[in-house]
Design a protein around this motif. Structure first.
Motif, PDB file in Angstrom:
ATOM      1  N   ILE A   1       0.666  -1.111   0.056  1.00 52.79           N
ATOM      2  CA  ILE A   1       0.269  -0.042  -0.517  1.00 52.79           C
ATOM      3  C   ILE A   1       0.653   1.289   0.288  1.00 52.79           C
ATOM      4  N   GLU A   2       2.132   1.222   0.585  1.00 52.89           N
ATOM      5  CA  GLU A   2       2.742   2.269   0.834  1.00 52.89           C
ATOM      6  C   GLU A   2       4.020   2.228  -0.933  1.00 52.89           C
ATOM      7  N   GLU A   3       4.109   1.823  -1.687  1.00 51.98           N
ATOM      8  CA  GLU A   3       4.358   2.010  -2.950  1.00 51.98           C
ATOM      9  C   GLU A   3       3.307   2.446  -3.731  1.00 51.98           C
TER      10      GLU A   3
ATOM     11  N   LYS B   1       1.464   7.072  -6.300  1.00 54.39           N
ATOM     12  CA  LYS B   1       0.258   8.146  -6.709  1.00 54.39           C
ATOM     13  C   LYS B   1       0.534   9.546  -6.254  1.00 54.39           C
ATOM     14  N   ILE B   2       0.871   9.395  -5.009  1.00 55.98           N
ATOM     15  CA  ILE B   2       1.552  11.236  -4.739  1.00 55.98           C
ATOM     16  C   ILE B   2       2.555  12.063  -5.681  1.00 55.98           C
ATOM     17  N   ASN B   3       3.254  10.888  -5.712  1.00 59.08           N
ATOM     18  CA  ASN B   3       4.419  11.533  -6.969  1.00 59.08           C
ATOM     19  C   ASN B   3       3.773  11.960  -8.613  1.00 59.08           C
TER      20      ASN B   3
ATOM     21  N   ASP C   1       2.750  16.042 -12.277  1.00 58.97           N
ATOM     22  CA  ASP C   1       1.015  16.347 -12.589  1.00 58.97           C
ATOM     23  C   ASP C   1       0.918  18.086 -12.337  1.00 58.97           C
ATOM     24  N   LEU C   2       0.955  18.750 -10.645  1.00 58.88           N
ATOM     25  CA  LEU C   2       0.728  19.878 -10.510  1.00 58.88           C
ATOM     26  C   LEU C   2       1.783  20.098 -11.460  1.00 58.88           C
ATOM     27  N   LEU C   3       3.333  20.087 -11.845  1.00 61.32           N
ATOM     28  CA  LEU C   3       4.395  20.768 -12.035  1.00 61.32           C
ATOM     29  C   LEU C   3       4.404  20.742 -13.374  1.00 61.32           C
TER      30      LEU C   3
ATOM     31  N   ILE D   1      -7.062  10.240  -1.679  1.00 61.52           N
ATOM     32  CA  ILE D   1      -6.690  10.360  -0.853  1.00 61.52           C
ATOM     33  C   ILE D   1      -7.262  12.450  -0.817  1.00 61.52           C
ATOM     34  N   ILE D   2      -7.079  12.479   0.077  1.00 65.61           N
ATOM     35  CA  ILE D   2      -7.750  13.855   0.807  1.00 65.61           C
ATOM     36  C   ILE D   2      -6.724  14.263   0.911  1.00 65.61           C
ATOM     37  N   SER D   3      -7.233  15.799   0.386  1.00 68.03           N
ATOM     38  CA  SER D   3      -5.734  17.057   0.325  1.00 68.03           C
ATOM     39  C   SER D   3      -6.326  18.303  -0.257  1.00 68.03           C
TER      40      SER D   3
END
Ligand code: ZN
Length: 499
Positions: A320-322, A327-329, A334-336, A493-495
């Motif tokens: 789950i960590e990987e 996903k966050i990476n 994407d954001l950048l 993911i809540i962010s």
């Protein structure tokens, strides 16, 4: 135990009981007047308290002790200082029956009793140095790391930034922000700057650097009481901000402060092998998932320990960590890559900033209320002292010892209030300072994000995986509110920054 009973039931007698002689004898019976200096009974009560004639006071109700708010505050202060317990006997009467607001207000003030003692001791040395600091001069001793002394005429020494040392200070702050512990930082700095090893970098020297407000451009004195009085002063003397002496920005300082307080409350926050600890939430019951390390060679797991059946819901930690970190990476990359995402990111930041200012304004209002109360209390106290000293000519103070003790207590109470006034003033000042912190422009914000991601790159490539893990924890802290996971392993993911 030495006991004093005051106005039990409807009697207005108070009785002083000496348990050794087991005899009760009335000492006073008068409670007619409401003005303090003429209230003989109350004066005697204070007198007896100061002489240590009792350590517990039994009194029927609050209003029986005094109906006057100011007297009540003075008594509270004295009893607290003299370690005297007050027991209220009327059914349903306890400390909280009294005006709640006054209680809260006073409890705030009482927190500063210890400081009163420290201030009285150090007052004389402080005065001279305070003058220097307030004039942006260095009070003496070696300069903080990052600065050198700049000697002017007539002993007017100021501080000047030392460029090389300042660069190292900045690096230390940045390493801390990227998740390195003081121990790791000390090792890295020793290794990277061998020519600088006369500093003997240790865990403590790193800790003291990331806690030193000097780097914001202040001259700070009285951080520690020195060898004689090693207790840390909570309110050191501070000069006004000297812009050219600023090595660390407010923003970085606040971030470091946040991580420090986080680690204080949760010492393993960064070092836990469970990267998603505190973030994973059970999608069925809403509880935070627990972690379990099953030992060498076996799997680490997250599980929900809700009553349904402890091991019903159990997830392989590594898997789950990987999944989530990649996903966050992805989202960050994407954001950048897209101007539109930048805008979203920036808007979220603006919103956060506004919330912070709103909170500060609310705090300011509360502080100001407290301030007004202290001022009112102080005026009352001064009035009492004035009246008491005025009567000096009429009454022989030597004979009336209770008057003496009362005056003494009032003077002490006055300095207690003065120190509280000063403390609140400083808090108000700091609050105003924080409110002035500007919103970072969009351009600068972009720069910062780019810098952060570059830092991530360099850390993941150069350093060992433990530091990388710590960095991931900080990244999660800064970007993620929670990660909801259900039995069928649906992840949400809540962010603030991405959905
Ligand atoms: Zn659950």
């Amino acid at each position: 135990m030495k006991i004093k009973e005051l106005a039990l039931e409807n009697r207005v007698t108070f009785i002083y009981e000496d348990t050794e002689s087991a005899s009760k004898k009335p000492i006073s019976s008068n409670f007619e007047d409401d003005s303090f200096s003429s209230r003989k009974g109350l004066n005697e009560l204070i007198f007896d308290a100061k002489l240590g004639k009792f350590d517990t006071l039994f009194v029927y109700s609050h209003d029986r002790l005094t109906r006057n708010v100011h007297e009540s505050l003075l008594l509270k202060y004295l009893f607290k200082k003299l370690n005297i317990d007050v027991v209220y006997c009327r059914p349903g009467e306890d400390l909280n029956t009294q005006n709640q607001k006054i209680n809260e207000f006073f409890d705030h003030l009482l927190n500063n009793i210890a400081q009163l003692e420290a201030n009285l001791i150090g007052a004389r040395v402080k005065l001279g140095n305070e003058y220097k600091i307030k004039n942006n001069l260095w009070a003496g001793g070696p300069p903080p790391y990052g600065y050198k002394l700049n000697k002017g005429p007539k002993g007017r020494t100021t501080l000047k930034v030392s460029a090389i040392e300042a660069a190292i200070v900045k690096e230390i702050f940045n390493l801390y922000l990227s998740g390195c512990s003081p121990k790791i930082i000390a090792e890295l700095i020793r290794e990277k700057y061998p020519e600088n090893n006369d500093r003997k970098w240790t865990v403590n020297s790193i800790k003291s650097i990331i806690s030193n407000e000097s780097y914001l451009g202040y001259i700070v004195w009285n951080k520690k009481g020195g060898a004689r009085n090693p207790v840390k002063h909570t309110n050191p003397i501070k000069s006004s901000k000297i812009t050219e002496n600023e090595i660390i920005s407010n923003e970085i300082w606040e971030e470091v402060k946040k991580i420090k307080s986080l680690i204080r409350n949760n010492p393993k926050f960064l070092s836990t092998p469970f990267l998603l600890k505190d973030f994973l939430v059970c999608g069925d019951c809403g509880k935070k998932l627990k972690c379990k390390n099953n030992g060498k060679g076996k799997k680490r797991v997250y599980y929900c320990d809700n009553d349904k059946g402890k091991w019903d819901f159990c997830i392989d930690a590594k898997e789950i960590e990987e999944k989530i970190i990649s996903k966050i990476n992805e989202r960050i990359t994407d954001l950048l890559s897209d101007e539109k995402h930048y805008d979203e990111f920036y808007n979220a930041y603006v919103k956060k900033h506004e919330e912070k200012i709103g909170l500060l304004k609310k705090q300011r209002e509360e502080l100001y209320e407290e301030y007004k109360s202290v001022i009112a209390e102080l005026e009352n106290c001064e009035k009492e002292i004035f009246e008491l000293t005025q009567t000096k000519h009429d009454v022989d103070m030597e004979k009336d010892k209770t008057q003496y003790v009362l005056l003494d207590s009032l003077k002490e109470f006055k300095s207690f209030l003065c120190i509280n006034k000063e403390i609140i003033e400083k808090k108000l000042e700091r609050n105003a300072e924080k409110q002035r912190e500007p919103l970072i422009s969009k351009e600068k914000f972009k720069e910062k994000i780019n810098k952060d991601t570059k830092l991530l790159d360099s850390i993941s490539k150069k350093l060992d995986s433990n530091i990388y893990k710590r960095y991931i924890r900080i990244l999660l802290l800064n970007t993620i509110e929670k990660i909801i996971i259900t039995h069928d392993k649906n992840v949400e993911i809540i962010s603030l920054y991405f959905s």
